[in-house]
Design an enzyme around this catalytic site. Structure first.
Site, PDB file in Angstrom:
ATOM      1  N   CYS A 175     -65.132  -1.786  11.625  1.00 30.26           N
ATOM      2  CA  CYS A 175     -63.896  -1.100  12.691  1.00 30.26           C
ATOM      3  C   CYS A 175     -63.113  -1.419  13.856  1.00 30.26           C
ATOM      4  CB  CYS A 175     -64.915   0.106  13.200  1.00 30.26           C
ATOM      5  SG  CYS A 175     -63.448   1.539  13.407  1.00 30.26           S
ATOM      6  N   CYS A 180     -64.766   0.926  17.036  1.00 25.14           N
ATOM      7  CA  CYS A 180     -65.536   0.744  18.406  1.00 25.14           C
ATOM      8  C   CYS A 180     -66.496  -0.494  17.786  1.00 25.14           C
ATOM      9  CB  CYS A 180     -66.269   1.463  17.747  1.00 25.14           C
ATOM     10  SG  CYS A 180     -66.907   1.868  15.627  1.00 25.14           S
ATOM     11  N   CYS A 196     -65.001   6.218   9.879  1.00 24.23           N
ATOM     12  CA  CYS A 196     -65.825   5.237  10.692  1.00 24.23           C
ATOM     13  C   CYS A 196     -66.907   6.178  11.088  1.00 24.23           C
ATOM     14  CB  CYS A 196     -65.738   4.711  11.240  1.00 24.23           C
ATOM     15  SG  CYS A 196     -66.837   3.462  12.842  1.00 24.23           S
ATOM     16  N   CYS A 210     -66.951   6.505  15.345  1.00 19.80           N
ATOM     17  CA  CYS A 210     -66.077   6.855  16.152  1.00 19.80           C
ATOM     18  C   CYS A 210     -64.659   7.748  15.625  1.00 19.80           C
ATOM     19  CB  CYS A 210     -65.230   5.625  16.364  1.00 19.80           C
ATOM     20  SG  CYS A 210     -64.525   4.610  15.300  1.00 19.80           S
ATOM     21  N   CYS A 263     -60.377   2.173  -0.618  1.00 22.35           N
ATOM     22  CA  CYS A 263     -59.363   1.550  -0.134  1.00 22.35           C
ATOM     23  C   CYS A 263     -58.827   1.854   1.031  1.00 22.35           C
ATOM     24  CB  CYS A 263     -58.630   2.623  -0.678  1.00 22.35           C
ATOM     25  SG  CYS A 263     -56.719   1.939  -1.782  1.00 22.35           S
TER      26      CYS A 263
END
Length: 130
Positions: free
Chosen positions: A46, A49, A95, A98, A118
């Site tokens: 990510c 984070c 995510c 976060c 996607c």
């Protein structure tokens, strides 16, 4: 996994304009913007984070113009919610750590899961395996 919570100002200071728009404001980057992702073994994290989200081994060419994966690295790494924007119903992926908007998941992917995550390339950082 500890949750990462920041103010809007902190996210703006950390992220580039497009990454902020996509991950914090549920935007979408243009298709074919990130067709140069490495093909070497590694993990996609990510951008907000650093959480491990997808393994390179699960990435496939979907023809959609966005990086696509058939499963997350760990089921707990991502959460989903219903997205009813743009006059359609889709499953949004974000995510777990976060709450960054990553993209959407569709039921038209390859085996073994039949899923296509996607994902906006700007929401990911690649870390090669040593």
């Amino acid at each position: 996994m500890d949750k990462v919570v920041k103010t809007d100002a902190e996210w703006r200071a950390q992220l580039g304009a497009l990454a902020y728009k996509v991950t914090r404001k549920h935007g979408t980057e243009r298709a074919w913007t990130h067709d140069d992702f490495p093909k070497a073994p590694g993990v996609f994290r990510c951008v907000c984070c650093g959480a491990e989200l997808f393994d390179q081994a699960t990435k496939f060419e979907s023809g959609s113009g966005w990086p696509s994966f058939y499963e997350p690295k760990d089921e707990a790494a991502v959460d989903t919610s219903v997205d009813r924007s743009l006059f359609m119903t889709r499953t949004e992926v974000h995510c777990s750590r976060c709450e960054a908007h990553l993209g959407h998941v569709f039921p038209d992917g390859p085996d073994p899961t039949g899923l296509r995550y996607c994902i906006n390339g700007v929401a990911l950082d690649f870390e090669a395996k040593d």
